[in-house]
Design a protein around this motif. Structure first.
Motif, PDB file in Angstrom:
ATOM      1  N   UNK A 107       0.824  -1.212   0.000  1.00 28.71           N
ATOM      2  CA  UNK A 107       0.000   0.000   0.000  1.00 28.71           C
ATOM      3  C   UNK A 107       0.853   1.254   0.000  1.00 28.71           C
ATOM      4  N   UNK A 108       2.086   1.153   0.507  1.00 32.35           N
ATOM      5  CA  UNK A 108       3.025   2.265   0.497  1.00 32.35           C
ATOM      6  C   UNK A 108       4.358   1.808  -0.060  1.00 32.35           C
ATOM      7  N   UNK A 109       5.111   2.756  -0.586  1.00 34.95           N
ATOM      8  CA  UNK A 109       6.460   2.489  -1.067  1.00 34.95           C
ATOM      9  C   UNK A 109       7.419   2.720   0.093  1.00 34.95           C
ATOM     10  N   UNK A 110       8.308   1.785   0.338  1.00 31.30           N
ATOM     11  CA  UNK A 110       9.183   1.824   1.498  1.00 31.30           C
ATOM     12  C   UNK A 110      10.567   2.307   1.097  1.00 31.30           C
ATOM     13  N   UNK A 111      11.042   3.330   1.807  1.00 25.97           N
ATOM     14  CA  UNK A 111      12.337   3.945   1.518  1.00 25.97           C
ATOM     15  C   UNK A 111      13.148   4.041   2.804  1.00 25.97           C
ATOM     16  N   UNK A 112      14.439   4.297   2.634  1.00 27.73           N
ATOM     17  CA  UNK A 112      15.322   4.385   3.789  1.00 27.73           C
ATOM     18  C   UNK A 112      15.314   5.797   4.372  1.00 27.73           C
ATOM     19  N   UNK A 117      17.127  12.457   8.224  1.00 32.56           N
ATOM     20  CA  UNK A 117      15.939  12.430   7.378  1.00 32.56           C
ATOM     21  C   UNK A 117      14.688  12.445   8.237  1.00 32.56           C
ATOM     22  N   UNK A 118      13.734  13.294   7.872  1.00 37.08           N
ATOM     23  CA  UNK A 118      12.431  13.268   8.538  1.00 37.08           C
ATOM     24  C   UNK A 118      11.704  11.999   8.128  1.00 37.08           C
ATOM     25  N   UNK A 119      11.297  11.202   9.107  1.00 34.38           N
ATOM     26  CA  UNK A 119      10.697   9.901   8.817  1.00 34.38           C
ATOM     27  C   UNK A 119       9.180   9.937   8.794  1.00 34.38           C
ATOM     28  N   UNK A 128       6.611   5.284   3.030  1.00 33.87           N
ATOM     29  CA  UNK A 128       6.882   5.005   4.434  1.00 33.87           C
ATOM     30  C   UNK A 128       8.395   4.862   4.591  1.00 33.87           C
ATOM     31  N   UNK A 129       8.980   5.564   5.565  1.00 31.65           N
ATOM     32  CA  UNK A 129      10.419   5.571   5.746  1.00 31.65           C
ATOM     33  C   UNK A 129      10.825   4.653   6.902  1.00 31.65           C
ATOM     34  N   UNK A 130      11.982   4.014   6.739  1.00 34.90           N
ATOM     35  CA  UNK A 130      12.543   3.134   7.765  1.00 34.90           C
ATOM     36  C   UNK A 130      13.986   3.550   8.028  1.00 34.90           C
ATOM     37  N   UNK A 131      14.337   3.612   9.291  1.00 43.74           N
ATOM     38  CA  UNK A 131      15.688   4.041   9.644  1.00 43.74           C
ATOM     39  C   UNK A 131      16.687   2.938   9.320  1.00 43.74           C
ATOM     40  N   UNK A 200      15.952  -6.271   6.404  1.00 38.88           N
ATOM     41  CA  UNK A 200      14.760  -5.448   6.645  1.00 38.88           C
ATOM     42  C   UNK A 200      13.481  -6.265   6.516  1.00 38.88           C
ATOM     43  N   UNK A 201      13.404  -7.124   5.498  1.00 34.41           N
ATOM     44  CA  UNK A 201      12.207  -7.958   5.335  1.00 34.41           C
ATOM     45  C   UNK A 201      12.032  -8.896   6.513  1.00 34.41           C
ATOM     46  N   UNK A 202      13.137  -9.457   7.011  1.00 36.95           N
ATOM     47  CA  UNK A 202      13.053 -10.374   8.146  1.00 36.95           C
ATOM     48  C   UNK A 202      12.547  -9.668   9.394  1.00 36.95           C
ATOM     49  N   UNK A 203      12.907  -8.390   9.566  1.00 37.14           N
ATOM     50  CA  UNK A 203      12.498  -7.657  10.754  1.00 37.14           C
ATOM     51  C   UNK A 203      11.084  -7.106  10.658  1.00 37.14           C
TER      52      UNK A 203
END
Length: 411
Positions: A107-112, A117-119, A128-131, A200-203
């Motif tokens: 549903x969202x595109x995941x970026x670093x 960076x404002x998350x 959606x941002x991931x640290x 990242x996928x595993x977490x």
């Protein structure tokens, strides 16, 4: 009668010829494109255009012909066109590598994101941002290969991907350029590295969704268990590192499809002993010098899952497309679905003659009711189960993953 696309969408704001043909325009943001934006909205209401993300449009007729996997990938690439310096992460990076998860996770595109960076989630672009430590390239950090290739080769990626995936998975390996342990370029698109994507996928994903993605990346890039272990040792102290070790401990690059990996994930959740994958056996019915039909010409047979003990048990996963997809039908030397059934029956006969008990598992057995139908079939066949303490260990980690609020980051 539908009106033609506005001139603003086809002339001065048109993308370069090397860009994806599905994107009918450059981003229509800002006051300079207000008129073009209004006309695009009218065509959108009329059904002539389809909006991928805000300011990115596709011709509806072309869009309707694409498969679901292709549509998911096109939306991800639309974000990279608008923000080429955002690095794709998690399942979005896995989709660019060739594994597209179920639609509900996209549903969202995941970026670093890193400490600079404002998350916060964007209200216009579904991101959606991931640290990720070192998840952004900074100016002055060395030579940037993107300087030689300023525009991502999205159309090249889409042509190689097709509608169901990459026809040749080696295209991914040949076009991947590593920038660091964390980042890389694939067809000029900034993505997290294969190992970082698996991490990242595993977490972030439920176990049954994470294992197929990680198996696929490990198979394409020939990632060994030692390489995974070495990468995890460098990530000590990261969020959910212990759960990632649990998930990645089951990764097996021998798994040949996402369906087989999904099936194996259900077996692990149900407490069965890990099977041997893709074991080769001599075909006792092979007679290529006399018979030319496909069912007898193979000298060896490969099984999807095998357990050896007091008796040998073989489980075969029959996916949804095994008897309907022309590509899969041709790959086994058959001409139609009926001949696939005949070849399968002869193969089961050969396995039975060699003392194997054959169990066929369908996608419905694995997908619904948490795989209870699969568990009943395997227990009835006598597939061995792990010890009580190993079951407890698996349930402990799986329960922690399902009850963790952090998994909601994907929503």
């Amino acid at each position: 009668m539908a009106s033609a696309p506005p001139a603003e969408l086809s002339r001065e704001n048109a993308p370069p010829q090397s860009g994806p043909h599905v994107y009918a325009n450059a981003p229509l943001h800002g006051p300079a494109h207000a008129n073009a934006r209004r006309r695009a909205r009218r065509l959108l209401r009329a059904g002539t255009l389809t909006e991928l993300i805000s300011g990115r449009f596709a011709q509806t007729q072309d869009w309707a012909r694409h498969s679901l996997d292709r549509k998911i990938l096109e939306k991800i690439l639309a974000v990279t066109q608008v923000h080429p310096h955002w690095a794709l992460a998690s399942i979005s990076a896995a989709a660019v590598y060739g594994y597209v998860a179920r639609a509900g996770l996209h549903s969202r595109v995941h970026c670093t994101a890193d400490e600079h960076t404002a998350s916060a989630r964007r209200s216009v672009v579904p991101v959606c941002f991931h640290h990720v430590k070192g998840g952004r390239l900074r100016s002055g950090e060395g030579d940037d290969p993107r300087a030689e290739e300023p525009q991502p080769r999205s159309q090249t990626l889409l042509n190689a991907f097709g509608e169901r995936g990459y026809e040749d998975s080696q295209d991914v390996v040949r076009n991947y350029v590593a920038l660091s342990d964390t980042l890389g370029l694939l067809f000029g698109i900034l993505v997290t590295s294969p190992l970082q994507t698996m991490f990242d996928c595993a977490r972030m994903l439920p176990f049954s969704d994470a294992l197929p993605a990680c198996d696929y990346i490990a198979r394409v890039f020939c990632i060994s268990r030692d390489a995974i272990r070495e990468f995890l040792d460098k990530r000590r102290g990261c969020w959910k590192i212990r759960y990632a070790r649990f998930v990645l401990g089951f990764v097996d690059a021998r798994s040949e499809s996402g369906g087989e990996s999904f099936c194996r994930a259900r077996m692990i959740e149900s407490g069965f002993v890990l099977p041997e994958l893709q074991q080769s056996m001599a075909n006792p019915l092979s007679a290529p010098e006399f018979i030319t039909t496909a069912r007898y010409t193979t000298m060896t047979m490969r099984t999807d899952f095998m357990w050896k003990g007091t008796k040998t048990i073989v489980a075969e996963f029959d996916g949804q497309c095994k008897y309907t997809d022309p590509t899969m039908i041709t790959s086994v030397g058959a001409s139609d679905g009926d001949e696939v059934h005949e070849i399968q029956a002869e193969r089961d006969t050969a396995l039975t003659m060699m003392g194997c008990e054959v169990v066929h598992v369908t996608y419905a057995d694995v997908r619904y009711n948490s795989g209870r139908s699969l568990s009943r079939k395997l227990r009835a066949a006598g597939v061995p189960e792990v010890s009580y303490w190993e079951k407890y260990r698996r349930k402990h980690w799986l329960a922690r993953s399902f009850h963790a609020r952090s998994l909601m980051r994907l929503e």
